[in-house]
Design a protein around this motif. Structure first.
Motif, PDB file in Angstrom:
ATOM      1  N   VAL A 320       0.851  -1.194   0.000  1.00 30.43           N
ATOM      2  CA  VAL A 320       0.000   0.000   0.000  1.00 30.43           C
ATOM      3  C   VAL A 320       0.887   1.243   0.000  1.00 30.43           C
ATOM      4  O   VAL A 320       1.778   1.366   0.845  1.00 30.43           O
ATOM      5  CB  VAL A 320      -0.923   0.019   1.242  1.00 30.43           C
ATOM      6  N   PRO A 321       0.660   2.180  -0.932  1.00 35.70           N
ATOM      7  CA  PRO A 321       1.452   3.412  -0.923  1.00 35.70           C
ATOM      8  C   PRO A 321       1.111   4.256   0.301  1.00 35.70           C
ATOM      9  O   PRO A 321       0.023   4.137   0.873  1.00 35.70           O
ATOM     10  CB  PRO A 321       1.026   4.113  -2.216  1.00 35.70           C
ATOM     11  N   THR A 322       2.039   5.107   0.709  1.00 36.05           N
ATOM     12  CA  THR A 322       1.787   5.973   1.868  1.00 36.05           C
ATOM     13  C   THR A 322       1.166   7.304   1.455  1.00 36.05           C
ATOM     14  O   THR A 322       0.692   8.055   2.303  1.00 36.05           O
ATOM     15  CB  THR A 322       3.094   6.241   2.633  1.00 36.05           C
ATOM     16  N   LYS A 323       1.168   7.581   0.146  1.00 37.53           N
ATOM     17  CA  LYS A 323       0.622   8.855  -0.334  1.00 37.53           C
ATOM     18  C   LYS A 323       0.027   8.664  -1.718  1.00 37.53           C
ATOM     19  O   LYS A 323       0.622   8.002  -2.571  1.00 37.53           O
ATOM     20  CB  LYS A 323       1.728   9.911  -0.370  1.00 37.53           C
ATOM     21  N   ILE A 324      -1.174   9.218  -1.942  1.00 36.16           N
ATOM     22  CA  ILE A 324      -1.847   9.101  -3.238  1.00 36.16           C
ATOM     23  C   ILE A 324      -2.309  10.490  -3.676  1.00 36.16           C
ATOM     24  O   ILE A 324      -3.074  11.157  -2.953  1.00 36.16           O
ATOM     25  CB  ILE A 324      -3.073   8.172  -3.163  1.00 36.16           C
ATOM     26  N   LEU A 325      -1.867  10.951  -4.836  1.00 38.16           N
ATOM     27  CA  LEU A 325      -2.300  12.242  -5.376  1.00 38.16           C
ATOM     28  C   LEU A 325      -3.725  12.126  -5.901  1.00 38.16           C
ATOM     29  O   LEU A 325      -4.051  11.214  -6.656  1.00 38.16           O
ATOM     30  CB  LEU A 325      -1.359  12.677  -6.508  1.00 38.16           C
ATOM     31  N   LEU A 326      -4.583  13.057  -5.512  1.00 36.70           N
ATOM     32  CA  LEU A 326      -5.974  13.060  -5.976  1.00 36.70           C
ATOM     33  C   LEU A 326      -6.187  14.063  -7.118  1.00 36.70           C
ATOM     34  O   LEU A 326      -6.758  13.737  -8.144  1.00 36.70           O
ATOM     35  CB  LEU A 326      -6.923  13.396  -4.823  1.00 36.70           C
ATOM     36  N   ILE A 327      -5.749  15.272  -6.897  1.00 35.06           N
ATOM     37  CA  ILE A 327      -5.952  16.318  -7.909  1.00 35.06           C
ATOM     38  C   ILE A 327      -4.885  17.394  -7.689  1.00 35.06           C
ATOM     39  O   ILE A 327      -4.619  17.795  -6.555  1.00 35.06           O
ATOM     40  CB  ILE A 327      -7.378  16.917  -7.805  1.00 35.06           C
ATOM     41  N   ASP A 328      -4.235  17.825  -8.775  1.00 34.41           N
ATOM     42  CA  ASP A 328      -3.127  18.774  -8.603  1.00 34.41           C
ATOM     43  C   ASP A 328      -3.559  20.241  -8.718  1.00 34.41           C
ATOM     44  O   ASP A 328      -2.823  21.136  -8.302  1.00 34.41           O
ATOM     45  CB  ASP A 328      -1.992  18.465  -9.567  1.00 34.41           C
ATOM     46  N   LEU A 364     -11.173  27.588  -0.297  1.00 38.79           N
ATOM     47  CA  LEU A 364     -10.520  27.436   1.004  1.00 38.79           C
ATOM     48  C   LEU A 364      -9.374  26.413   0.951  1.00 38.79           C
ATOM     49  O   LEU A 364      -8.664  26.232   1.950  1.00 38.79           O
ATOM     50  CB  LEU A 364     -11.546  26.986   2.059  1.00 38.79           C
ATOM     51  N   LEU A 365      -9.222  25.750  -0.174  1.00 34.44           N
ATOM     52  CA  LEU A 365      -8.254  24.658  -0.285  1.00 34.44           C
ATOM     53  C   LEU A 365      -6.958  25.111  -0.940  1.00 34.44           C
ATOM     54  O   LEU A 365      -6.949  25.984  -1.814  1.00 34.44           O
ATOM     55  CB  LEU A 365      -8.850  23.502  -1.100  1.00 34.44           C
ATOM     56  N   GLN A 366      -5.870  24.499  -0.522  1.00 34.36           N
ATOM     57  CA  GLN A 366      -4.572  24.679  -1.145  1.00 34.36           C
ATOM     58  C   GLN A 366      -4.267  23.413  -1.957  1.00 34.36           C
ATOM     59  O   GLN A 366      -4.195  22.328  -1.401  1.00 34.36           O
ATOM     60  CB  GLN A 366      -3.485  24.893  -0.080  1.00 34.36           C
ATOM     61  N   PHE A 367      -4.102  23.535  -3.253  1.00 31.17           N
ATOM     62  CA  PHE A 367      -3.857  22.381  -4.117  1.00 31.17           C
ATOM     63  C   PHE A 367      -2.355  22.142  -4.272  1.00 31.17           C
ATOM     64  O   PHE A 367      -1.562  23.104  -4.185  1.00 31.17           O
ATOM     65  CB  PHE A 367      -4.522  22.600  -5.481  1.00 31.17           C
ATOM     66  N   PRO A 368      -1.952  20.878  -4.496  1.00 26.88           N
ATOM     67  CA  PRO A 368      -2.760  19.693  -4.791  1.00 26.88           C
ATOM     68  C   PRO A 368      -3.382  19.059  -3.537  1.00 26.88           C
ATOM     69  O   PRO A 368      -2.920  19.309  -2.429  1.00 26.88           O
ATOM     70  CB  PRO A 368      -1.736  18.737  -5.421  1.00 26.88           C
ATOM     71  N   LEU A 369      -4.393  18.212  -3.779  1.00 29.12           N
ATOM     72  CA  LEU A 369      -5.008  17.415  -2.720  1.00 29.12           C
ATOM     73  C   LEU A 369      -4.488  15.985  -2.826  1.00 29.12           C
ATOM     74  O   LEU A 369      -4.276  15.469  -3.922  1.00 29.12           O
ATOM     75  CB  LEU A 369      -6.533  17.414  -2.851  1.00 29.12           C
ATOM     76  N   TYR A 370      -4.321  15.346  -1.682  1.00 28.67           N
ATOM     77  CA  TYR A 370      -3.784  13.983  -1.707  1.00 28.67           C
ATOM     78  C   TYR A 370      -4.270  13.203  -0.485  1.00 28.67           C
ATOM     79  O   TYR A 370      -4.792  13.781   0.482  1.00 28.67           O
ATOM     80  CB  TYR A 370      -2.252  14.005  -1.752  1.00 28.67           C
ATOM     81  N   ILE A 418      -5.448  18.646   7.404  1.00 26.72           N
ATOM     82  CA  ILE A 418      -6.325  17.487   7.219  1.00 26.72           C
ATOM     83  C   ILE A 418      -7.736  17.966   6.877  1.00 26.72           C
ATOM     84  O   ILE A 418      -8.346  18.746   7.618  1.00 26.72           O
ATOM     85  CB  ILE A 418      -6.332  16.609   8.482  1.00 26.72           C
ATOM     86  N   LEU A 419      -8.229  17.484   5.743  1.00 22.18           N
ATOM     87  CA  LEU A 419      -9.579  17.841   5.290  1.00 22.18           C
ATOM     88  C   LEU A 419     -10.615  16.820   5.743  1.00 22.18           C
ATOM     89  O   LEU A 419     -11.819  17.098   5.716  1.00 22.18           O
ATOM     90  CB  LEU A 419      -9.620  17.965   3.771  1.00 22.18           C
ATOM     91  N   GLY A 420     -10.166  15.652   6.114  1.00 19.90           N
ATOM     92  CA  GLY A 420     -11.094  14.614   6.547  1.00 19.90           C
ATOM     93  C   GLY A 420     -10.363  13.321   6.839  1.00 19.90           C
ATOM     94  O   GLY A 420      -9.262  13.068   6.337  1.00 19.90           O
ATOM     95  N   VAL A 421     -10.975  12.495   7.681  1.00 14.67           N
ATOM     96  CA  VAL A 421     -10.477  11.150   7.983  1.00 14.67           C
ATOM     97  C   VAL A 421     -11.345  10.181   7.195  1.00 14.67           C
ATOM     98  O   VAL A 421     -12.523   9.993   7.505  1.00 14.67           O
ATOM     99  CB  VAL A 421     -10.547  10.861   9.498  1.00 14.67           C
ATOM    100  N   ILE A 422     -10.755   9.625   6.135  1.00 16.01           N
ATOM    101  CA  ILE A 422     -11.510   8.761   5.214  1.00 16.01           C
ATOM    102  C   ILE A 422     -11.660   7.379   5.822  1.00 16.01           C
ATOM    103  O   ILE A 422     -10.675   6.764   6.225  1.00 16.01           O
ATOM    104  CB  ILE A 422     -10.754   8.629   3.867  1.00 16.01           C
ATOM    105  N   PRO A 423     -12.887   6.878   5.908  1.00 14.23           N
ATOM    106  CA  PRO A 423     -14.159   7.401   5.410  1.00 14.23           C
ATOM    107  C   PRO A 423     -15.072   7.895   6.535  1.00 14.23           C
ATOM    108  O   PRO A 423     -16.289   7.875   6.375  1.00 14.23           O
ATOM    109  CB  PRO A 423     -14.753   6.160   4.764  1.00 14.23           C
ATOM    110  N   LEU A 424     -14.500   8.319   7.654  1.00 13.05           N
ATOM    111  CA  LEU A 424     -15.304   8.473   8.859  1.00 13.05           C
ATOM    112  C   LEU A 424     -15.832   9.881   9.126  1.00 13.05           C
ATOM    113  O   LEU A 424     -16.968  10.055   9.545  1.00 13.05           O
ATOM    114  CB  LEU A 424     -14.488   8.005  10.080  1.00 13.05           C
ATOM    115  N   ARG A 425     -14.998  10.921   8.908  1.00 15.98           N
ATOM    116  CA  ARG A 425     -15.435  12.246   9.318  1.00 15.98           C
ATOM    117  C   ARG A 425     -14.729  13.326   8.495  1.00 15.98           C
ATOM    118  O   ARG A 425     -13.525  13.278   8.280  1.00 15.98           O
ATOM    119  CB  ARG A 425     -15.113  12.462  10.801  1.00 15.98           C
TER     120      ARG A 425
END
Length: 451
Positions: A320-328, A364-370, A418-425
């Motif tokens: 399992v990777p420790t980091k995954i890019l979602l959107i840059d 309100l977000l600073q990109f990229p998101l990961y 931290i924008l959220g704890v996936i998939p809980l909150r």
């Protein structure tokens, strides 16, 4: 005295359509293995125009000097005469012999050699020449070790692509057959010595038992058959119990701890033994262990999670990777961007039964998101709560198992907030509201969506 047809029919019953299969015969040069080779040679003649194929493997352990070499010659000459491919292995100085456990060393050596040939030559089955007397010796050895019904059932005739077609025949019947059919073989005189447990049983105990009853071996064969039927029945019942107490069985298995604890010690042991937990004294410790305790076998990790036992295959765990890019970046030509996590991470639905969809205010977000894994000191502001909370404390309060905690991902932006704890909150600081004009939506939706 048994006819050749009895032996041939036994082979045909076991090897299943022999014209469509390939076999590696383990041949030592003794009467039993030379009879085996001769019988398969006869089948080879019968199925000569088909895909049926046999090859022979022999190990020269160099333990008996000239006699070991003569054993090898008998096997090689047989193969040469009958145009059968021969594979020989001669033990050398690089194969260091242990001072004790010579038999275990020899067994491991030969089975590794057999496996290597099977893979190289693409041979489906390994065939050995174990006979009824071997079966009786094994029964007595296992009886002395309190091996249970599996051990007392003896050597299986067909087990993991290893075939033993001579198990129904006694040593005397095999010797008589060899003499009748002029089959050359070599006698291993070291078997007459009582250096090892099996030899002591073979030379002292078995002859004494055979003297007690003229039909002893026949009766043992029947008893062995009944034991195998009993074992099959018991295994079927054990599997039905396991199926009944299984709560989840995809990437890992979850058993109901409470329901399994209601079963007797035999059932507990038989179920957990399948996963490598085969020490009887270990079983009570599992049921008395504290929450999130872990036990390890060679292949499995067992995690105690309140009312559950989680079994994870350690060998099949994906990296399992420790980091995954979602959107840059955010495409300003759009009002909303969707990110479906189903395409990126696995296993969320195993401990989160509900779909979720979180809307964020893109401004309100600073990109990229990961996505990343949890780190010490992580904090976030969970929606529905006041103030901030350590992620470690939040996860502790959710009462997830250690196994499921390892599957948690944190959704973060460029400055590591931290924008959220996936998939809980979700983190409430970045949530979209009625005034939001540009949205980023992160979701896990079971139905396939076209975005």
């Amino acid at each position: 005295m048994l006819e050749k047809s009895s032996f041939i029919n036994q082979l045909k019953n076991l090897v299943y359509q022999p014209e469509n299969h390939t076999y590696l015969l383990a041949v030592s040069g003794g009467a039993d293995s030379m009879v085996l080779a001769s019988l398969f040679k006869d089948l080879s003649t019968e199925f000569q125009r088909s895909k049926y194929q046999i090859q022979v493997a022999h190990i020269n352990y160099k333990l008996r000097g000239k006699d070991s070499n003569l054993d090898q010659k008998v096997v090689q000459d047989f193969c040469e005469k009958n145009h059968i491919k021969f594979h020989g292995y001669e033990v050398s100085e690089k194969d260091q012999k242990p001072e004790n456990s010579i038999q275990l060393w020899a067994r491991e050596l030969r089975y590794n050699f057999f496996k290597e040939i099977q893979e190289k030559e693409n041979l489906e089955f390994l065939v050995t020449a174990h006979h009824l007397n071997d079966q009786l010796e094994t029964f007595i050895i296992n009886l002395s070790k309190a091996a249970g019904i599996n051990g007392l059932s003896g050597i299986p005739a067909n087990d993991n692509a290893i075939l033993r077609p001579l198990l129904s025949f006694s040593k005397n019947e095999i010797y008589q057959f060899a003499e009748q059919n002029n089959i050359e073989f070599r006698e291993d005189l070291s078997n007459k010595k009582n250096d090892y447990l099996r030899n002591k049983i073979r030379n002292k105990i078995v002859p004494a038992l055979l003297e007690t009853n003229d039909h002893f071996l026949d009766n043992f064969k029947k008893s062995s058959f009944y034991l195998n039927q009993t074992k099959d029945f018991v295994q079927k019942q054990i599997q039905e119990i396991e199926d009944r107490i299984t709560l989840f069985n995809l990437s890992h298995k979850i058993l109901s701890k409470d329901k399994l604890d209601q079963e007797n010690d035999f059932v507990k042991f038989e179920i957990l033994k399948k996963y490598g937990f085969n020490q009887e004294e270990e079983i009570p410790k599992i049921f008395k262990a504290e929450n999130n305790s872990s036990f390890f076998s060679k292949e499995y990790q067992l995690i105690v999670n309140r009312d559950e036992l989680i079994l994870v295959n350690r060998n099949n765990a994906p990296e399992v990777p420790t980091k995954i890019l979602l959107i840059d970046h955010f495409d300003t030509s759009k009002d909303q961007i969707h990110i479906n996590l189903q395409d990126l991470v696995q296993g969320i639905n195993e401990y989160n039964n509900k779909n979720f969809e979180w809307d964020f205010d893109a401004e309100l977000l600073q990109f990229p998101l990961y996505l990343r894994k949890q780190e010490e000191g992580d904090l976030f502001y969970p929606s529905g709560f006041s103030g901030k909370k350590k992620v470690s404390k939040f996860l502790r309060d959710t009462k997830l198992s250690v196994f499921n905690k390892e599957k948690i991902w944190l959704l973060c932006n460029a400055d590591n907030q931290i924008l959220g704890v996936i998939p809980l909150r979700q983190d409430r600081r970045f949530q979209a509201d009625r005034n939001t004009q540009k949205k980023v939506t992160v979701r896990w939706i079971e139905e396939q969506l076209i975005l």
